[in-house]
Structure formats: C-alpha cells, structure tokens
Write a protein that holds these residues in place. Structure first.
Motif, PDB file in Angstrom:
ATOM      1  N   TRP A  84       0.823  -1.210   0.000  1.00 41.43           N
ATOM      2  CA  TRP A  84       0.000   0.000   0.000  1.00 41.43           C
ATOM      3  C   TRP A  84       0.858   1.262   0.000  1.00 41.43           C
ATOM      4  O   TRP A  84       0.593   2.208  -0.742  1.00 41.43           O
ATOM      5  N   GLN A  85       1.903   1.303   0.828  1.00 39.43           N
ATOM      6  CA  GLN A  85       2.712   2.501   0.998  1.00 39.43           C
ATOM      7  C   GLN A  85       3.839   2.623  -0.026  1.00 39.43           C
ATOM      8  O   GLN A  85       4.475   3.671  -0.129  1.00 39.43           O
ATOM      9  N   ARG A  86       4.087   1.594  -0.794  1.00 40.80           N
ATOM     10  CA  ARG A  86       5.177   1.600  -1.765  1.00 40.80           C
ATOM     11  C   ARG A  86       4.957   2.681  -2.836  1.00 40.80           C
ATOM     12  O   ARG A  86       3.877   2.773  -3.425  1.00 40.80           O
ATOM     13  N   PRO A  87       5.966   3.499  -3.124  1.00 41.62           N
ATOM     14  CA  PRO A  87       5.824   4.533  -4.160  1.00 41.62           C
ATOM     15  C   PRO A  87       5.541   3.909  -5.530  1.00 41.62           C
ATOM     16  O   PRO A  87       6.078   2.853  -5.867  1.00 41.62           O
ATOM     17  N   ALA A  88       4.726   4.571  -6.309  1.00 41.67           N
ATOM     18  CA  ALA A  88       4.336   4.030  -7.612  1.00 41.67           C
ATOM     19  C   ALA A  88       5.515   3.922  -8.572  1.00 41.67           C
ATOM     20  O   ALA A  88       5.521   3.062  -9.451  1.00 41.67           O
TER      21      ALA A  88
END
Length: 325
Positions: A84-88
């Motif tokens: 969820w928190q991983r940068p795109a």
C-alpha cells in the motif's frame, strides 16, 4: 520533592515511549532525535494490525537521514502495508526480499515491520544488524497468495493485499464485503494488468477450503459484469472487463498448485547395509576375542590348581574304576 520527581517523569515519558524501535547507533550514524508517527487512514492501518510507528533522525558529520518504522501484528499485515505505501515509481532493491527504492529513499518489509529510509540507503550488512535489535519481531511466513498472480503484463507496484472490508472498499470497491466473506477467513491479492483492450483489475480471493471457495464462486458470479473462476481454494474475479476475451485469457493463467509437505526421514550411516555388515563382523570379532581371553584365563587357573596350587587336591577328578569289579 516528590512532586518534582513526578513532573520530571512526566516530561521524560515520551522519550521512553518513543525510543523503543530505533537503536542509538546505526552503522556510522548516531541518533539525534526520535518521535512517534501519526498515521493517516487509521482504519486501514488497524485492519492490517497496526501496533506502533516511530521515526528517528540520524547523522554522521554533515550527512543526515530520516528513518521510519511501522510495526504490524504479523508478516501478513506488513506485506499489506508495504504494498500500500510503496511509491508508484519505485524500483526493486536487492537488500531484502520485499524492498524497493527511489533515487532518494529505500523501503522494505521484514517480518512484521515496514522500514522507510529517506536520505540514505543502508547496505545489507547494516540492515541485517538492525534486524537483531528490532523489538517484538515476528518472522512468520509470508502468505502464499501473492504467488498466484500471473507475472506477465502486471503493472509495476499495482499489487494490493486485502485482509478485510476496509481494504476491499479502498482497493476493490466493486466487490461487496458480504460476497468476499472475510468472516470465513478470506484474504485477497489484487493487481492490475495490461491487455490489448485496456487494463484489467484482477482479484484473487483465498479461502480455507475448496468447498468454501466453490460456494463463494456462485455469489461472485452474481456481481453484474463480473467474470470469475475457481481454482482449488482460490476464486479469481475480474470486474467489468473492456474485453471479455482478454479477461478470459488472464483468468486462465490463475492456477492453484497445492504445497505438499512430505516428512521423510533423513537416512543416516546406520541405514547403510555395508556399515551394518561391517559393524556385525566387528561385534563378532570382539565377542570371539573376549571368549578366547576368558578361556585362556580359566584354563590357566585350572592348570595352576592341578599343579599343586592351593586347593589342588580338592580339585582332582574322582574316578570309580568300575571296570575292575
């Protein structure tokens, strides 16, 4: 005096409460500040099993960086929070199994922790040393569900792990929570895929048994515009695909391969027939040697007694001479 002590304890309480994750030293850096982190979207964090978040600032000379740690209940919650928190725009990193990096940051998940470094990218040795200091570290196995996503044409960093209705509403709002039936032990892995007719959103739900999955499949097929299929305890769903043919091809790639654990005894040296024969002959040799020594000893005692040793007369054989009668 007692009032002053209570006041000082109150002032120091935040430092003790928030200094529990990050160590005083990290490689060549030393910690200069530590504080708690207020997370946004708290209902989703709570669904993932959120326990504590802490941020620390480190420096070494003129170099500084910020490190944040998020502790979840277990490795499943950490995986979900990591996706969820991983940068795109993040790229895979080799420092850990679940790790990505951007030009100025590094993010990884280990056990029930999600760790974020900004301004510095630690090496493998520094990360491994940090693992030894993490309090309440849970290293349970990662869920196998994410391994069933087809790797072809997957949009990078689009995976989302869902453990309850809050996550489903955020990442897969077209599926009713009652259809997913999380109260039956369901979890889901979502991702997006590129196709000729446009992107497709695939959701794979995992259930405790194939029987439950078979029952859930009926409800998934009742969703308007949905295409669904079952594979073992898995139910794969694509909502309102622009191209049904593309959706059908993607669903066909979802296959369930059960993991079979075979408890097999590891052979030892005793199981080797050659060693068994050799050991038998060794035992026979030992026994023969023992009997020979014992026989010689006994014979020597008898000979000594017959030659007039103590008790020699009593040891002589008595003969009756019956032939003379």
């Amino acid at each position: 005096m007692q009032t002053m002590k209570c006041f000082l304890s109150f002032l120091l309480l935040p430092a003790f409460a928030f200094g529990g994750i990050w160590p005083d030293n990290f490689g060549a850096f030393h910690r200069t500040a530590v504080m708690s982190v207020e997370v946004s979207d708290r209902p989703l964090w709570d669904e993932y099993g959120f326990q504590q978040a802490e941020q620390a600032e480190y420096e070494s000379g003129v170099q500084k960086f910020t490190a944040s740690a998020y502790r979840l209940q277990d490795s499943t919650g950490a995986l979900a929070a990591f996706e969820w928190q991983r940068p795109a725009d993040a790229k895979p990193s080799k420092v850990a199994k679940l790790a990505v990096e951007t030009p100025g940051s590094l993010m990884l998940a280990h056990g029930n922790y999600v760790l974020v470094f900004k301004g510095y990218k630690p090496n493998v040795g520094e990360i491994d040393a940090l693992y030894q200091t993490l309090p309440s570290l849970d290293q349970s196995q990662l869920p196998a569900l994410s391994g069933y996503l087809p790797p072809d044409q997957m949009v990078a960093n689009s995976e989302r792990y869902v453990t309850g209705p809050v996550g489903l509403q955020k990442f897969g709002s077209g599926i009713p929570p009652s259809t997913a039936a999380f109260h039956m032990g369901a979890e889901a892995q979502l991702a997006r895929f590129r196709a000729a007719g446009g992107e497709l959103g695939l959701a794979i739900f995992s259930y405790p048994t194939p029987q439950i999955a078979r029952e859930r499949l009926v409800d998934f097929q009742r969703i308007s515009g949905a295409m669904a299929k079952r594979a073992g305890p898995l139910v794969a769903v694509i909502l309102s695909p622009a191209s049904p043919d593309d959706a059908e091809r993607l669903l066909a790639k979802v296959r369930y391969e059960p993991a079979i654990t075979w408890n097999e005894r590891v052979p030892t040296a005793r199981d080797n027939i050659g060693n068994l024969v050799i050991n038998a002959f060794e035992l026979i040799g030992i026994l023969l040697g023992f009997f020979i020594v014992a026989g010689l000893f006994y014979g020597g005692i008898r000979a000594f007694l017959r030659r007039g040793g103590p008790g020699g007369e009593a040891d002589r054989m008595i003969t009756l001479h019956l032939s003379d009668q």
